[in-house]
Design an enzyme around this catalytic site. Structure first.
Site, short mmCIF file in Angstrom:
data_model
loop_
_atom_site.label_atom_id
_atom_site.label_comp_id
_atom_site.label_asym_id
_atom_site.label_seq_id
_atom_site.Cartn_x
_atom_site.Cartn_y
_atom_site.Cartn_z
N ASN A 1 -28.61 -37.98 -45.28
CA ASN A 1 -29.68 -37.15 -44.38
C ASN A 1 -28.82 -36.30 -43.21
O ASN A 1 -28.77 -35.29 -43.07
CB ASN A 1 -30.84 -37.94 -43.78
CG ASN A 1 -31.87 -37.53 -44.29
OD1 ASN A 1 -32.31 -36.73 -44.90
ND2 ASN A 1 -32.94 -38.64 -44.06
N ASP B 1 -35.11 -35.00 -48.57
CA ASP B 1 -36.16 -34.85 -49.29
C ASP B 1 -36.21 -34.55 -51.08
O ASP B 1 -36.89 -34.83 -51.64
CB ASP B 1 -37.32 -33.72 -48.72
CG ASP B 1 -37.57 -34.19 -47.39
OD1 ASP B 1 -37.54 -35.28 -46.81
OD2 ASP B 1 -38.32 -33.24 -46.69
N GLU C 1 -37.08 -44.52 -47.66
CA GLU C 1 -36.24 -44.50 -48.92
C GLU C 1 -36.26 -45.71 -49.91
O GLU C 1 -35.44 -45.80 -50.98
CB GLU C 1 -34.82 -44.13 -48.58
CG GLU C 1 -33.81 -45.29 -48.07
CD GLU C 1 -33.83 -45.38 -46.42
OE1 GLU C 1 -34.94 -45.01 -45.99
OE2 GLU C 1 -32.95 -46.26 -45.96
N ASP D 1 -34.05 -49.19 -53.32
CA ASP D 1 -33.72 -48.52 -52.26
C ASP D 1 -32.42 -47.58 -52.39
O ASP D 1 -31.40 -48.25 -52.88
CB ASP D 1 -33.72 -49.63 -51.34
CG ASP D 1 -33.59 -48.99 -49.98
OD1 ASP D 1 -34.41 -48.99 -48.96
OD2 ASP D 1 -32.38 -48.70 -49.50
N ILE D 2 -32.47 -46.54 -51.95
CA ILE D 2 -31.18 -45.50 -52.26
C ILE D 2 -30.33 -46.01 -51.16
O ILE D 2 -30.40 -46.03 -49.97
CB ILE D 2 -31.88 -43.97 -51.74
CG1 ILE D 2 -32.93 -43.77 -52.66
CG2 ILE D 2 -30.65 -43.18 -51.98
CD1 ILE D 2 -33.48 -42.37 -52.33
#
Ligand code: C2E
Ligand code: C2E
Length: 175
Positions: free
Chosen positions: A54, A63, A89, A46-47
């Site tokens: 964002n 993206d 994500e 998971d980022i």
């Protein structure tokens, strides 16, 4: 020109398998591991602070970061390993015939690979991102798919809680 089969199995943004295809493969690989009595590991990636990225750099840059992670994960594992986009994500990697210790090595390699190279987003901006990883292994700590997913998710949650940019695992082996 993507055919219908591709559209149904691949995540349009990142080019890795979609969640439905992930579930299908997880089922197949667990049954295989059960039959052949070998281990299978599941890694969730998971980022970190993706929403902040964002908000700060825009969705297009978000993206680009997602596509970059998808490619990086695919390039850092072997052809038999299955990389998928699990949610917004969050990515998942199925590692057939892989013990927990091997999975830890792989997860740590992935973590470092993300941390050490920047992604080029809009306007040639270079961003460094990190990710948190959680892993679990069948059948060492889990009896079925649901439990494997739950344990890997739980390990991911602990990686976030403990400060992000790290790997946590479900088992008891010391690292
Ligand atoms: P591949 O099998 O598709 O692996 C892609 C990449 O995943 C590797 O790129 C490496 O970054 C990572 N990787 C996969 N397995 C391991 C591993 O056991 N340890 C580590 N540290 N990393 C691993 P890399 O290293 O540039 O290798 C590119 C390709 O060269 C590999 O693609 C594979 O086809 C071949 N290759 C490289 N080293 C070996 C090897 O020791 N034995 C075999 N049979 N093939 C190798
Ligand atoms: P290592 O990098 O410490 O990996 C130890 C073991 O973890 C590997 O043993 C393999 O069972 C598993 N493993 C590591 N990375 C991957 C992966 O991306 N996918 C899967 N499915 N399994 C992985 P193995 O195969 O006996 O390899 C022994 C050593 O040979 C590796 O130790 C590494 O030093 C080297 N090696 C093998 N293949 C590659 C490769 O493609 N690229 C690089 N750079 N090194 C490789």
């Amino acid at each position: 020109q993507a055919d219908l089969q591709t559209l149904a199995t691949i995540d349009g943004l990142t080019g890795v398998y979609n969640r439905r295809e992930f579930n299908r493969w997880l089922h197949i690989e667990i049954e295989q591991a059960r039959r052949e009595s070998h281990s299978l590991s599941l890694v969730m990636v998971d980022i970190d602070y993706f929403k902040r990225l964002n908000d700060k750099h825009g969705h297009q840059s978000g993206d680009i970061a997602l596509r970059w992670i998808g490619a990086l994960l695919s390039e850092n594992v072997r052809p038999g390993d299955i990389v998928a986009r699990y949610g917004g994500e969050e990515f998942a990697i199925i590692l057939p015939q892989t013990t927990e210790i091997e999975a830890l090595v792989i997860a740590e390699r992935i973590r470092q690979s993300i941390e050490t190279q920047p992604v080029e987003v809009l306007n040639q901006q270079l961003l460094y991102v990190t990710a948190s990883l959680g892993l679990a292994t069948f059948p060492e700590e889990t009896r079925d798919e649901e439990e494997l997913l739950r344990q890997a998710d739980c390990a991911l949650y602990r990686a976030k809680q403990a400060g992000r940019n790290q790997v946590q695992h479900a088992g008891k082996i010391p690292v």
